[in-house]
Design an enzyme around this catalytic site. Sequence first.
Site: not given
Ligand code: GLA
Length: 655
Positions: A104, A143, A153, A292, A300, A341, A343
Amino acid sequence: MLHFGAAYYPEHWPEDRWPEDIRLMKEAGITVARLAEFAWSTMEPAEEQFELDWLDRAISLLAENGIVSVLGTPTAAPPAWLTHKHPYTLAVDDYGRSAQHGNRCHYCANSTEYHAHSRRIAEVMARRFGSNPHVIGWQIDNEYNRVCYCSRCRARFHEFLQARYRTLDALNARWSTAYWSQTYSDWEQIPLPIGGHNPGLLLDFRRFITDSYRRFQRVQIEALRPHLREGVWITHNFMGWFDAFDHYALTEALDIAAWDCYVGAGYHDRSKQAAAHDLTRGFKRKNFWLMETQPGCVNWSSLNNMLNQGEARVLAWQAIGHGADAVLYWQWRSAYGGQEQYHGSLVDQSGRPRLFFEDARRLGQDLAAVADLLDGTEPLGQVAVLNDYESRWSIQWQRHHNDFDYVSHLFHYYRPISEHNIPIDVISADAPLSDYRLIVAPALNIMDEQRAAALVDFVNGGGHLILTARCGMKDRDNALLPSRQPGSMLSELAGVEVAEYYALDKPVPVQGDWLQGQSRLWAEQLNILDKTVSTIARYGKSNGWLDDQPAVTVTNRNGGRVYYVGAYLDDNAQDVFIEHVLKAAQLAPPFDAPAGVEICPRSGADGRLVYILINHERAHQIVSLPWAAQEHLTGQRVDGTVALDAYGIAVLTQV
Ligand code: GLA
């Protein structure tokens, strides 16, 4: 209203499961769901074929159960048909490699095709849901973080530079391009910086990235805004101290700021989390959303340990104490597939509540109990710590000592002040300053007349100011100022100039009447310029140059006071120094509390003053109160003392 929620992805689950999820949400006390920020391929499975009925049904079902929605525009995750048809929408890294589909944020923020597709999906969503009474806010993208080095660019960068400098002569002069034969005779010769580069070019490239995201964001704001009913806000979820672009510029066009707070490996750190909340509140100088946060663990980090039982409570309340008007977990339920998976979540793969659910449920209950009380209240900082992306970048590119990190240095001042339970605002170095008693300008490296004049005015108005190492060294082109640090106006104000600066291979002693310790990493040798200046501490024996030279000074000016701290004091000495500064500025906490207990006041325009007490320790603590109080989580009246369990919270008003 104070909201409690989670990111929910109904597109991952069969529709007959939704009612059970929503039943559990209600059980947890959830009041808001964030939806759709990664659902582009479900909403537009083929170009211009839109399928939004499912989202409409999800919003309605949530609403029937008293849960409102925040919608995300899905542009952080474009569909495969789009990237396949327009491979130039994919970002290119600094090695010239194009991103691949399937992760992403792999888009180029300057791609005109990407703008067009983003505008269209945002507009289609807004037409459909903008007037929906159950959609209270919108998040653009997710984000922002990618920096692209593609040829388009590069062309946009040239346009940006032409608009900024008009002529190559001006650019060459301001970037000092005669150095190493960099002189440009055609705009097209100007490269994108890969690795180290000309300081002026590097700074302009960051401004260009800021501008690129601003444009990308504007495309979506303009697509959304005309269709939103009144009072519906637009935000973006930022990432705390992340610094690819200037967040003050990016948040200008948003209604509120939001951020995603994760601990990652280890456990929460009181001052670090607090500083990041204050940073986010400072973007727009008003309350924010915690879009969040971590339900137990992440997936991660190097070690994805679970937070201690009850610790999430402290994290959530601390966010609220520092100005969050909502706390949302990421994510509601663990998806079977996809990259995340492992998280943390509230509901596991089996569809049943995880153990963490209980922590969340308790929080939901508590938040509901004080939602009305906290409505319309905000923290009011008495101290401002100035933050400046340009100074940060400038130091980061030329650290001079590898361990000199801008944010750690800022934090070196933030931490002891916050541990005294004195409310702090972290604000832009260009924000208005008059509301504060004390301002700290940590390593405010980039200085111009306007900035210096604002600091001079602040002191002349009776304010206390701390200028620290590396202040006032560069101009807005990231070139050295022709005067010595901290620049002519601030030198006059502080009554000192920096005769020399040293990156230290080992700590140097620092001694004064009441301040003893060491300077580490960095030492600036000060020349005293006027008789009003007192030396608080001098360097001890070290490299000869520094021996017995002024390290920390103070002077009084027109009722105000200016400290210059050329040393990077060790933590103990820093604590002593800050305690002294706070006393001199007559800054005191609302009442005393044991170490490990944080006091976060939130005040309302009606004079309401609510104190959130947070026990950051895993041990029981007692706080003595100077007045009788009402505790709003238990509904009890407390006289004299309030007892806090491990990770315990109290929400108090004076009676
Ligand atoms: C980021 C993303 C979320 C998710 C979290 C996991 O903050 O915005 O979509 O991937 O991390 O910690």
